[in-house]
Structure formats: C-alpha cells, structure tokens
Scaffold this motif. Structure first.
Motif, short mmCIF file in Angstrom:
data_model
loop_
_atom_site.label_atom_id
_atom_site.label_comp_id
_atom_site.label_asym_id
_atom_site.label_seq_id
_atom_site.Cartn_x
_atom_site.Cartn_y
_atom_site.Cartn_z
N LEU A 120 26.61 125.03 -6.21
CA LEU A 120 26.19 123.64 -6.14
C LEU A 120 25.25 123.27 -7.28
CD1 LEU A 120 25.43 123.41 -2.30
CD2 LEU A 120 27.59 122.95 -3.49
N SER A 121 25.23 121.99 -7.61
CA SER A 121 24.25 121.50 -8.58
C SER A 121 22.86 121.56 -7.94
CB SER A 121 24.58 120.07 -8.99
OG SER A 121 24.28 119.17 -7.92
N PRO A 122 21.78 121.48 -8.72
CA PRO A 122 20.44 121.51 -8.13
C PRO A 122 20.22 120.47 -7.04
CG PRO A 122 20.28 121.87 -10.49
CD PRO A 122 21.72 121.54 -10.20
N VAL A 123 20.65 119.24 -7.28
CA VAL A 123 20.44 118.19 -6.27
C VAL A 123 21.33 118.44 -5.04
CG1 VAL A 123 20.69 115.72 -5.78
CG2 VAL A 123 19.66 116.47 -7.93
N GLU A 124 22.58 118.84 -5.27
CA GLU A 124 23.46 119.16 -4.14
C GLU A 124 22.85 120.28 -3.30
OE1 GLU A 124 27.96 118.22 -5.87
OE2 GLU A 124 27.03 120.17 -6.20
N ARG A 125 22.31 121.28 -3.97
CA ARG A 125 21.72 122.41 -3.26
C ARG A 125 20.55 121.96 -2.41
NH1 ARG A 125 21.09 128.38 -5.69
NH2 ARG A 125 19.80 129.35 -4.09
N ALA A 179 28.90 118.49 -1.19
CA ALA A 179 28.44 119.88 -1.19
C ALA A 179 29.11 120.68 -0.08
CB ALA A 179 26.92 119.91 -1.02
N ARG A 180 29.21 120.08 1.10
CA ARG A 180 29.85 120.79 2.22
C ARG A 180 31.30 121.09 1.90
NH1 ARG A 180 29.20 118.85 8.34
NH2 ARG A 180 27.67 120.53 8.36
N GLN A 181 31.97 120.17 1.27
CA GLN A 181 33.38 120.38 0.92
C GLN A 181 33.53 121.53 -0.07
OE1 GLN A 181 35.33 117.07 -1.03
NE2 GLN A 181 37.26 117.55 -0.02
N ARG A 182 32.59 121.65 -0.98
CA ARG A 182 32.67 122.69 -2.02
C ARG A 182 32.48 124.08 -1.45
NH1 ARG A 182 29.26 121.28 -7.28
NH2 ARG A 182 30.38 123.15 -7.96
N ILE A 183 31.73 124.21 -0.38
CA ILE A 183 31.48 125.55 0.15
C ILE A 183 31.98 125.70 1.59
CG2 ILE A 183 29.49 125.92 -1.35
CD1 ILE A 183 27.67 125.38 0.96
N SER A 184 32.90 124.83 2.00
CA SER A 184 33.36 124.82 3.39
C SER A 184 34.18 126.04 3.75
CB SER A 184 34.18 123.56 3.67
OG SER A 184 35.33 123.54 2.83
N ALA A 185 34.73 126.73 2.74
CA ALA A 185 35.60 127.88 3.03
C ALA A 185 34.81 129.12 3.38
CB ALA A 185 36.48 128.17 1.82
N ALA A 186 33.51 129.06 3.32
CA ALA A 186 32.69 130.25 3.55
C ALA A 186 32.67 130.63 5.02
CB ALA A 186 31.27 130.00 3.09
N SER A 235 20.45 133.92 4.36
CA SER A 235 20.98 135.24 4.06
C SER A 235 21.39 135.29 2.59
CB SER A 235 22.19 135.55 4.94
OG SER A 235 23.26 134.68 4.60
N MET A 236 21.61 136.50 2.10
CA MET A 236 22.08 136.62 0.72
C MET A 236 23.43 135.93 0.53
SD MET A 236 21.04 140.42 -0.59
CE MET A 236 19.31 140.94 -0.66
N ALA A 237 24.30 136.05 1.51
CA ALA A 237 25.63 135.43 1.40
C ALA A 237 25.50 133.91 1.25
CB ALA A 237 26.46 135.77 2.63
N PHE A 238 24.61 133.32 2.04
CA PHE A 238 24.45 131.87 1.99
C PHE A 238 23.87 131.44 0.64
CE2 PHE A 238 22.00 127.96 2.91
CZ PHE A 238 23.04 127.16 3.37
N LEU A 239 22.89 132.18 0.14
CA LEU A 239 22.28 131.82 -1.13
C LEU A 239 23.25 131.98 -2.29
CD1 LEU A 239 18.69 133.31 -0.71
CD2 LEU A 239 19.41 130.94 -0.50
N VAL A 240 24.13 132.97 -2.20
CA VAL A 240 25.16 133.12 -3.24
C VAL A 240 26.10 131.92 -3.22
CG1 VAL A 240 27.17 134.48 -3.94
CG2 VAL A 240 25.05 135.64 -3.33
N LEU A 241 26.46 131.44 -2.04
CA LEU A 241 27.31 130.26 -1.94
C LEU A 241 26.64 129.04 -2.57
CD1 LEU A 241 28.70 130.48 1.69
CD2 LEU A 241 29.99 130.73 -0.42
N LEU A 242 25.35 128.90 -2.36
CA LEU A 242 24.64 127.74 -2.88
C LEU A 242 24.63 127.71 -4.40
CD1 LEU A 242 21.52 127.36 -0.54
CD2 LEU A 242 23.75 126.25 -0.38
N GLU A 243 24.88 128.86 -5.04
CA GLU A 243 24.92 128.91 -6.50
C GLU A 243 26.02 128.02 -7.07
OE1 GLU A 243 22.94 131.00 -8.95
OE2 GLU A 243 21.75 130.38 -7.23
#
Length: 308
Positions: A122-127, A161-168, A112-120
C-alpha cells in the motif's frame, strides 16, 4: 487538537498512558521498533513544545495520534526507495514480549509479521487509512481528521486498500497459552533433532521465510513443504547445538515464537510462527542484524553463519 483550555491530564505525565496505542500505530506504519519509538517520542516533544508555547490542547490523545499518524506517513515516503532496493525478503523488526510484563505487551494482536508484509503493498496514505480503520477501529470521521483528508476520500482510500490486499488469508486468533505450548513443543523437537515430532507439528504446505537483508546468509527464496522445512530446521538446530546456541520461547508480534541466542547470550535470530488447526503454517525468521539490535547485543553468528 489545539483548542481551548487544557484538561488536567494534558501534561506529559497524564499523556503517557497513550504510549502503547501510539507505539502500535507507529510500528504498524513503519515495521520498525526503533523508528516507531522515535516517532512516538517526536510526537510527545511536539505536544510539550505546543503547551510550553501557550497552545491549549484539550485532547492530548487526539493531538498525539494525529502527530504519530502524519509522522508515520512522512517516514514511509522517505523510506520507500530503501524498501524497493531491499535485498531478499523483507520482514518487520520483531516485537518480542518475554514471559511477564513488557514495554510493548499491548501491541495490537493484528500487527503480525504477515499483516505488516501485506501493508507494504500500500501507499503511505493507504496504509495509514487501512490500519486506523481495520486494526484500531477508528470511525471514518476520525480517520479523516487524523489523515487530513475528507471522509469521502478516506472511504475511497480504504476500499481501494482493502481490494489490493483482500486475497490475504487470515490467521485465526488463539490464546497466548495455547500458542506458547505449541511453540514450546515445536522448538523442543527442532532442538532435540526429533524429525518425526517436527513433521507432526508442521502443516503439509508450511512455508518458511528468512530476512537477512543482504547482511547474512539466508534461504534465497521462501522454502515450502513439510519435509524440506523440517529437514532444514533439524540441520540448523543440530549445527547450533555444537556452537552452544539456545532458543528461548517468546511472544513475537502477538504470535508464538522464540529468540535464538549464542553461547554468550547474544541474539542470533527471531522466529515468529503462524499457527492454525494445531499446526505451524508459516515460519518467519529475522536474521538481519540491523533488525535485532533493539533486543540486546547481536551475535557475530547473525552476521556470518546464516541461521536461516
């Protein structure tokens, strides 16, 4: 990857069946339909050249998936400066699936757009690691092979990576039929100027995001609150009626949504709706004309009038 004698499906015709998966990975990496298609095509060209040079490929799926993943990482590294200087809210290029079969109908419903915005964030490798593991369910040994790092390292990267975007917050899954019906009623209320019906379909804390990329006028910041969002939408659609604007429901990034067209059938904007508990929780609108060209001719209204 390159190994002993190829199987009968190693040719480009047999490998074509992997295209939906490859597109999903490349799109999840880049957030761009055009860039994803270019990356997938480059991966297929690489496979063809390898075979023509005598390289034996026993597993074309692994070869192509590895190529797409690494090309995606390289693309993100080169695009990072452009992302950091982007004007306004960034949203991915929408993947629009009209009723019936479509080229990208198999896009992962997690993208989804929301998920892809969250991935922004992350670093390329983390993503790459997070998406391969979380979205596509690859085991750590496979992620390690695709990324070119150790399994232990990939586990650490994924945890970080999960820790960085876990609040979503997660958007509950819904059937396409249910989502399309709610979107139909929502857009009918907006187009018809039925403010009461529109208010009834919006969550109290609904938020609206608009991506104009500095190319067109959009809301300057996310607009929050049912009354404010409903009145803005009602006003926009009222103005659109005088210009012959129409909205056609569609499935956008595996979510209910719609595409706005002008009187000459040119694209103005794309809407994606995040729905939960029978109400629209978030509205994302892509108006940046540079992100709409893959859908067809782009309207001048997308460049000057500011639909969002």
């Amino acid at each position: 990857m390159p190994d002993s004698a190829p199987d009968s499906t190693a040719g480009s015709a047999g490998a074509e069946r992997f295209r939906p998966l490859l597109f999903s990975i490349a799109y999840g990496m880049t957030g761009s339909v055009g860039d994803a298609e270019d990356i997938v095509q480059d991966a297929y060209l690489g496979l063809t050249r390898a075979q023509q040079s005598g390289t034996r490929v026993t597993d074309p799926k692994a070869y192509l998936t590895t190529a797409v993943t690494r090309l995606g990482i390289n693309h993100l590294r080169s695009a990072r400066v452009r992302r950091e200087t982007y004007v306004g809210d960034w949203l991915p290029e929408p993947v629009v699936v009209p009723p019936g079969p479509a080229e990208h109908a198999e896009l992962s419903d997690a993208l989804s757009m929301a998920f892809l915005v969250l991935l922004e964030a992350l670093s390329p490798v983390e993503r790459a690691v997070f998406m391969l593991r979380e979205v596509f369910g690859y085991a750590y040994p496979d992620v390690a092979r695709l990324i070119g790092k150790s399994e232990v390292n990939c586990r650490q990267i994924f945890a970080r990576a999960r820790q960085r975007i876990s609040a979503a917050p997660a958007t509950p899954a819904m059937s396409r039929a249910v989502g399309e019906e709610l979107a139909r009623r929502f857009f009918a209320a907006a187009a018809g100027g039925d403010l009461d019906a529109l208010l009834g379909l919006l969550a109290p804390d609904v938020v609206l995001f608009g991506d104009g990329g500095g190319k067109t006028q959009v809301v300057g910041h996310p607009l929050a609150g049912r009354d404010r969002v409903a009145r803005l939408l009602a006003g926009l659609f009222r103005r659109g009626r005088t210009l012959g604007v129409v909205l056609r429901p569609a499935w956008v990034n595996a979510r209910p949504g719609g595409v706005l067209y002008d009187a000459e059938d040119r694209v103005i904007a794309v809407f994606e709706l995040a729905v939960a508990d029978g109400a629209v929780q978030t509205i994302r609108s892509v108006v940046n004309p540079d992100k709409l060209g893959h859908l067809g001719p782009v309207s001048d209204l997308a460049r000057v009038s500011g639909v969002m």
